[in-house]
Scaffold this active site. Structure first.
Site, PDB file in Angstrom:
ATOM      1  N   LYS A  91      -3.653  -3.269  16.070  1.00 60.86           N
ATOM      2  CA  LYS A  91      -4.319  -2.153  15.378  1.00 60.86           C
ATOM      3  C   LYS A  91      -5.264  -1.433  16.339  1.00 60.86           C
ATOM      4  CE  LYS A  91      -2.369  -2.627  11.446  1.00 60.86           C
ATOM      5  NZ  LYS A  91      -1.394  -1.644  10.999  1.00 60.86           N
ATOM      6  N   ILE A 109       0.854  -1.208   0.000  1.00 59.62           N
ATOM      7  CA  ILE A 109       0.000   0.000   0.000  1.00 59.62           C
ATOM      8  C   ILE A 109       0.883   1.249   0.000  1.00 59.62           C
ATOM      9  CG2 ILE A 109      -1.901   1.181   1.173  1.00 59.62           C
ATOM     10  CD1 ILE A 109      -2.550  -1.547   2.528  1.00 59.62           C
ATOM     11  N   SER A 157      -7.365  -1.009  10.381  1.00 58.95           N
ATOM     12  CA  SER A 157      -7.957  -2.107   9.610  1.00 58.95           C
ATOM     13  C   SER A 157      -9.390  -2.337  10.043  1.00 58.95           C
ATOM     14  CB  SER A 157      -7.132  -3.368   9.873  1.00 58.95           C
ATOM     15  OG  SER A 157      -7.822  -4.505   9.430  1.00 58.95           O
ATOM     16  N   TYR A 200      -2.437  -9.578  15.780  1.00 59.45           N
ATOM     17  CA  TYR A 200      -2.335  -8.533  14.746  1.00 59.45           C
ATOM     18  C   TYR A 200      -3.467  -7.518  14.898  1.00 59.45           C
ATOM     19  CZ  TYR A 200      -3.230  -6.215  10.318  1.00 59.45           C
ATOM     20  OH  TYR A 200      -3.521  -5.260   9.369  1.00 59.45           O
TER      21      TYR A 200
HETATM   22  P1  NAD Z   1       3.535  -4.511   3.564  1.00 58.09           P
HETATM   23  O1  NAD Z   1       4.123  -5.574   4.419  1.00 58.09           O
HETATM   24  O2  NAD Z   1       3.627  -4.663   2.087  1.00 58.09           O
HETATM   25  O3  NAD Z   1       4.135  -3.089   3.974  1.00 58.09           O
HETATM   26  C1  NAD Z   1       4.598  -2.804   5.288  1.00 58.09           C
HETATM   27  C2  NAD Z   1       5.996  -2.231   5.145  1.00 58.09           C
HETATM   28  O4  NAD Z   1       6.498  -1.871   6.425  1.00 58.09           O
HETATM   29  C3  NAD Z   1       6.992  -3.222   4.530  1.00 58.09           C
HETATM   30  O5  NAD Z   1       7.685  -2.575   3.477  1.00 58.09           O
HETATM   31  C4  NAD Z   1       7.921  -3.572   5.689  1.00 58.09           C
HETATM   32  O6  NAD Z   1       9.217  -3.890   5.242  1.00 58.09           O
HETATM   33  C5  NAD Z   1       7.853  -2.308   6.504  1.00 58.09           C
HETATM   34  N1  NAD Z   1       8.143  -2.482   7.945  1.00 58.09           N
HETATM   35  C6  NAD Z   1       7.621  -3.406   8.797  1.00 58.09           C
HETATM   36  N2  NAD Z   1       8.110  -3.214  10.025  1.00 58.09           N
HETATM   37  C7  NAD Z   1       8.949  -2.145   9.973  1.00 58.09           C
HETATM   38  C8  NAD Z   1       9.745  -1.457  10.930  1.00 58.09           C
HETATM   39  N3  NAD Z   1       9.793  -1.845  12.204  1.00 58.09           N
HETATM   40  N4  NAD Z   1      10.490  -0.407  10.517  1.00 58.09           N
HETATM   41  C9  NAD Z   1      10.457  -0.012   9.228  1.00 58.09           C
HETATM   42  N5  NAD Z   1       9.726  -0.617   8.260  1.00 58.09           N
HETATM   43  C10 NAD Z   1       8.974  -1.672   8.653  1.00 58.09           C
HETATM   44  O7  NAD Z   1       1.993  -4.350   3.995  1.00 58.09           O
HETATM   45  P2  NAD Z   1       0.830  -3.499   3.341  1.00 58.09           P
HETATM   46  O8  NAD Z   1      -0.186  -4.457   2.842  1.00 58.09           O
HETATM   47  O9  NAD Z   1       1.363  -2.471   2.437  1.00 58.09           O
HETATM   48  O10 NAD Z   1       0.226  -2.829   4.646  1.00 58.09           O
HETATM   49  C11 NAD Z   1       0.617  -1.551   5.090  1.00 58.09           C
HETATM   50  C12 NAD Z   1      -0.067  -1.249   6.408  1.00 58.09           C
HETATM   51  O11 NAD Z   1      -1.488  -1.347   6.240  1.00 58.09           O
HETATM   52  C13 NAD Z   1       0.293  -2.237   7.527  1.00 58.09           C
HETATM   53  O12 NAD Z   1       0.374  -1.510   8.739  1.00 58.09           O
HETATM   54  C14 NAD Z   1      -0.896  -3.174   7.562  1.00 58.09           C
HETATM   55  O13 NAD Z   1      -1.090  -3.751   8.824  1.00 58.09           O
HETATM   56  C15 NAD Z   1      -2.031  -2.222   7.210  1.00 58.09           C
HETATM   57  N6  NAD Z   1      -3.183  -2.925   6.619  1.00 58.09           N
HETATM   58  C16 NAD Z   1      -2.996  -3.735   5.517  1.00 58.09           C
HETATM   59  C17 NAD Z   1      -4.082  -4.412   4.985  1.00 58.09           C
HETATM   60  C18 NAD Z   1      -3.894  -5.329   3.801  1.00 58.09           C
HETATM   61  O14 NAD Z   1      -4.776  -6.134   3.525  1.00 58.09           O
HETATM   62  N7  NAD Z   1      -2.818  -5.230   3.036  1.00 58.09           N
HETATM   63  C19 NAD Z   1      -5.352  -4.265   5.550  1.00 58.09           C
HETATM   64  C20 NAD Z   1      -5.509  -3.427   6.671  1.00 58.09           C
HETATM   65  C21 NAD Z   1      -4.409  -2.757   7.191  1.00 58.09           C
HETATM   66  C1  UD1 Z   2      -7.697 -10.890   6.472  1.00 53.65           C
HETATM   67  C2  UD1 Z   2      -7.357 -10.819   7.935  1.00 53.65           C
HETATM   68  C3  UD1 Z   2      -7.642  -9.412   8.460  1.00 53.65           C
HETATM   69  C4  UD1 Z   2      -6.896  -8.386   7.627  1.00 53.65           C
HETATM   70  C5  UD1 Z   2      -7.332  -8.570   6.172  1.00 53.65           C
HETATM   71  C6  UD1 Z   2      -6.652  -7.639   5.243  1.00 53.65           C
HETATM   72  C7  UD1 Z   2      -7.751 -13.098   8.733  1.00 53.65           C
HETATM   73  C8  UD1 Z   2      -8.594 -13.966   9.622  1.00 53.65           C
HETATM   74  N1  UD1 Z   2      -8.125 -11.814   8.662  1.00 53.65           N
HETATM   75  O1  UD1 Z   2      -9.062 -10.618   6.326  1.00 53.65           O
HETATM   76  O2  UD1 Z   2      -7.231  -9.303   9.802  1.00 53.65           O
HETATM   77  O3  UD1 Z   2      -7.195  -7.085   8.080  1.00 53.65           O
HETATM   78  O4  UD1 Z   2      -7.003  -9.900   5.760  1.00 53.65           O
HETATM   79  O5  UD1 Z   2      -5.294  -7.965   5.166  1.00 53.65           O
HETATM   80  O6  UD1 Z   2      -6.763 -13.551   8.167  1.00 53.65           O
HETATM   81  N2  UD1 Z   2     -10.401 -17.093   1.443  1.00 53.65           N
HETATM   82  C9  UD1 Z   2     -10.513 -18.331   0.859  1.00 53.65           C
HETATM   83  N3  UD1 Z   2      -9.363 -18.979   0.484  1.00 53.65           N
HETATM   84  C10 UD1 Z   2      -8.120 -18.442   0.661  1.00 53.65           C
HETATM   85  C11 UD1 Z   2      -8.016 -17.150   1.261  1.00 53.65           C
HETATM   86  C12 UD1 Z   2      -9.174 -16.510   1.651  1.00 53.65           C
HETATM   87  O7  UD1 Z   2     -11.607 -18.855   0.677  1.00 53.65           O
HETATM   88  O8  UD1 Z   2      -7.119 -19.078   0.322  1.00 53.65           O
HETATM   89  C13 UD1 Z   2     -11.639 -16.375   1.825  1.00 53.65           C
HETATM   90  C14 UD1 Z   2     -11.732 -16.045   3.307  1.00 53.65           C
HETATM   91  O9  UD1 Z   2     -12.357 -17.085   4.000  1.00 53.65           O
HETATM   92  C15 UD1 Z   2     -12.568 -14.757   3.271  1.00 53.65           C
HETATM   93  C16 UD1 Z   2     -12.153 -14.082   1.955  1.00 53.65           C
HETATM   94  O10 UD1 Z   2     -11.601 -15.135   1.138  1.00 53.65           O
HETATM   95  O11 UD1 Z   2     -13.926 -15.053   3.199  1.00 53.65           O
HETATM   96  C17 UD1 Z   2     -11.106 -12.998   2.123  1.00 53.65           C
HETATM   97  O12 UD1 Z   2     -10.008 -13.527   2.868  1.00 53.65           O
HETATM   98  P1  UD1 Z   2      -8.653 -12.698   3.108  1.00 53.65           P
HETATM   99  O13 UD1 Z   2      -8.169 -12.172   1.810  1.00 53.65           O
HETATM  100  O14 UD1 Z   2      -7.731 -13.573   3.886  1.00 53.65           O
HETATM  101  O15 UD1 Z   2      -9.110 -11.446   3.963  1.00 53.65           O
HETATM  102  P2  UD1 Z   2      -9.947 -11.399   5.340  1.00 53.65           P
HETATM  103  O16 UD1 Z   2     -10.156 -12.731   5.908  1.00 53.65           O
HETATM  104  O17 UD1 Z   2     -11.141 -10.557   5.105  1.00 53.65           O
END
Ligand code: NAD
Ligand code: UD1
Length: 339
Positions: free
Chosen positions: A153, A12, A124, A149
Site C-alpha cells: 500500500k 468494499i 489503508s 501487505y
Molecule cells: P476483497 O478481497 O473483498 O476485494 C478485493 C477484490 O479484488 C476481490 O473481489 C478479488 O477477487 C479482486 N482481485 C484481487 N486481485 C485481483 C487481480 N489481480 N485482478 C482482478 N481482481 C483482483 O477486499 P476488500 O475488503 O473489498 O478490499 C478492497 C481494497 O481495499 C483492497 O485493495 C484492500 O487492500 C483495501 N483495504 C481493505 C481494508 C479492509 O479492511 N477491508 C482496509 C484497508 C484497505
Molecule cells: C488489520 C490489519 C491492517 C489492515 C486492517 C484492515 C493486522 C496486523 N493489521 O488491522 O493491516 O489494514 O486490518 O483490514 O492484521 N482482534 C482480536 N481478536 C481477533 C481479531 C482482532 O482481539 O480475533 C483485535 C485486534 O488485536 C485489534 C482489533 O481487534 O485490536 C482490530 O483487529 P483487526 O480487525 O484485525 O484490524 P487491525 O488489526 O486494526
C-alpha cells in the site's frame, strides 16, 4: 462516460458499486473472483435495479484490460483489486508484490495508453506504520510498515505520486481506510472472508452464528481505557459514499495527488465492540483474553477533517448500526453468496 471498478465484486467494491449506481454513474466492473463471487454483482443489480458490464479478468492481464478500455469509454478507475491478508502476505510476499504492485503498474500503463489518467486508490491506515500517534493526519510521515501487505500500500502510494509528478494530466486520490465493517442494510451483500477470519468483526459474527466456538481477544494490557486495542471502525456504506465523493471531485477538474483518511475519528476498544454487538443484536459472544497478536498497536484512529473540508464527506453511521448490519448479513447468509 463510465467508472471502471477493479475488484468490484469484493466487500468494499460491491458496496461502492451500489452507491455509484444510486448516484447515477455508469460503471464497468473487472474482477478475477480470486477472493469474491460474481454473485455479489447480481445482488448489486438486484439492489439498484440497474445493469452494467462485468468482466472476468486479472488486472495483470494487460491485453484483457486493454480490450475493456477499448470496448468502453472509461473516465476514471476506482482501484480496489488486490490481496489484503496481512498474515498471508508475510508467508507469500512475492505474490503480494506481484499482484498488488505489479497489478497496479500494469493497470496504470493500460490507463495511460487509453488516455484515462484518473485513479482513486484503496490505501489503508496501515501506511501510518507503528510510530505515528492517533489521531492520524494525512500530513504525518507515512512508512515504517510492518508487513508486505502494508508495504504494498505504501509503495503504491509512492508510485502513483511519481506518476502524477511526471505527467500533470494524471490525478490520483489515495484513500486511507480505517477499519471497514457493517454491510448493506438489505443484508444482501457483505463481507465474505475465505477460511477463518483474521479481522475482528467477521470473527465475532461467526462466533455469534456458531460457526466458531470462541473469540480470542488479543491482549488486555495495552495502554488504552480497558486494556484492549482501540480502532476506528467505519461502516462500509459510509466508506462507499466516500468513493462517490472522491470520484466526483476528481472528475470535476485537475487535482494531482490528493490523500484522504476515511474514518469516523472515534476509537472503540475490542470490548466496546463485543458489548456493542451484544446490545445491538441480543446475541452473546463467547470470548477469552489471550496474548497480544504480534504486529498490533494499541490505538489507531483517524482525524477525518480533511475529507469533510475538501470532499464534503463524513461518516454518518454509528457502532450500533455497524453491528446490526454486520449481523443481518451474516445471519441471513451463513454461507456467504452460496445461500
Ligand atoms: P476483497 O478481497 O473483498 O476485494 C478485493 C477484490 O479484488 C476481490 O473481489 C478479488 O477477487 C479482486 N482481485 C484481487 N486481485 C485481483 C487481480 N489481480 N485482478 C482482478 N481482481 C483482483 O477486499 P476488500 O475488503 O473489498 O478490499 C478492497 C481494497 O481495499 C483492497 O485493495 C484492500 O487492500 C483495501 N483495504 C481493505 C481494508 C479492509 O479492511 N477491508 C482496509 C484497508 C484497505
Ligand atoms: C488489520 C490489519 C491492517 C489492515 C486492517 C484492515 C493486522 C496486523 N493489521 O488491522 O493491516 O489494514 O486490518 O483490514 O492484521 N482482534 C482480536 N481478536 C481477533 C481479531 C482482532 O482481539 O480475533 C483485535 C485486534 O488485536 C485489534 C482489533 O481487534 O485490536 C482490530 O483487529 P483487526 O480487525 O484485525 O484490524 P487491525 O488489526 O486494526
Amino acid at each position: 462516460m463510465a467508472i471502471l471498478v477493479t475488484g468490484g465484486a469484493g466487500f468494499i467494491g460491491s458496496h461502492t458499486c451500489v452507491e455509484l449506481l444510486n448516484a447515477g454513474y455508469d460503471i464497468v466492473v473487472v474482477d478475477n473472483y480470486y477472493n469474491s463471487s460474481p454473485k455479489s454483482l447480481d445482488r448489486v443489480r438486484e439492489l439498484t435495479g440497474k445493469d452494467f458490464k462485468q468482466y472476468e479478468c486479472d488486472i495483470r492481464d494487460s491485453e484483457g484490460m486493454d480490450k475493456i478500455f477499448k470496448e468502453n469509454k472509461i473516465d476514471a478507475v476506482i482501484h480496489f483489486a488486490g490481496l489484503k491478508a496481512v498474515g498471508e502476505s508475510c508467508r507469500k510476499p512475492m505474490e503480494y508484490y506481484d499482484n498488488n504492485i505489479g497489478g497496479t503498474v500494469k493497470l496504470c500503463q493500460v490507463m495511460r495508453d487509453n488516455g484515462c489518467k484518473n485513479i482513486v486508490f484503496s490505501s489503508s491506515a496501515t501506511v501510518y506504520g507503528m510510530n505515528n500517534v492517533s489521531p492520524l493526519k494525512e500530513t504525518m510521515k507515512a512508512g515504517g510498515t510492518t508487513n508486505p501487505y502494508g508495504t504494498t500500500k505504501y509503495m503504491i502510494e509512492i508510485i502513483l505520486e511519481d506518476i502524477c509528478k511526471a505527467d500533470e494530466e494524471w490525478n490520483a486520490t489515495l484513500l486511507r481506510y480505517f477499519n471497514p465493517i457493517g454491510a448493506h442494510k438489505s443484508g444482501r451483500i457483505g463481507e465474505n472472508p475465505n477460511g477463518i477470519p483474521n479481522n475482528l468483526m467477521p470473527y465475532i459474527t461467526q462466533v455469534a452464528i456458531g460457526r466458531l466456538p470462541c473469540l480470542s481477544v488479543f491482549g488486555n494490557d495495552y495502554d488504552t481505557p480497558d486494556g484492549t486495542g482501540v480502532r476506528d471502525y467505519i461502516h462500509v456504506v459510509d466508506l462507499a459514499d466516500g468513493h462517490v465523493k472522491a470520484v466526483k471531485n476528481i472528475l470535476e477538474g485537475k487535482k494531482g495527488v490528493q490523500i484522504f483518511n476515511l474514518g469516523t475519528g472515534k476509537g472503540y476498544s475490542v470490548l466496546d465492540i463485543i458489548n456493542g454487538f451484544e446490545k445491538a443484536t441480543g446475541v452473546k459472544i463467547n470470548y477469552k483474553i489471550v496474548d497480544r497478536r504480534p504486529g498490533d498497536i494499541a490505538t489507531c484512529y483517524s482525524d477525518p477533517s480533511k475529507a469533510k473540508e475538501v470532499l464534503g464527506w463524513e461518516a454518518k453511521r454509528d457502532i450500533e448500526e455497524m453491528c446490526e448490519d454486520s449481523w443481518r448479513w451474516q445471519s441471513q447468509n451463513p454461507n456467504g453468496f452460496e445461500d
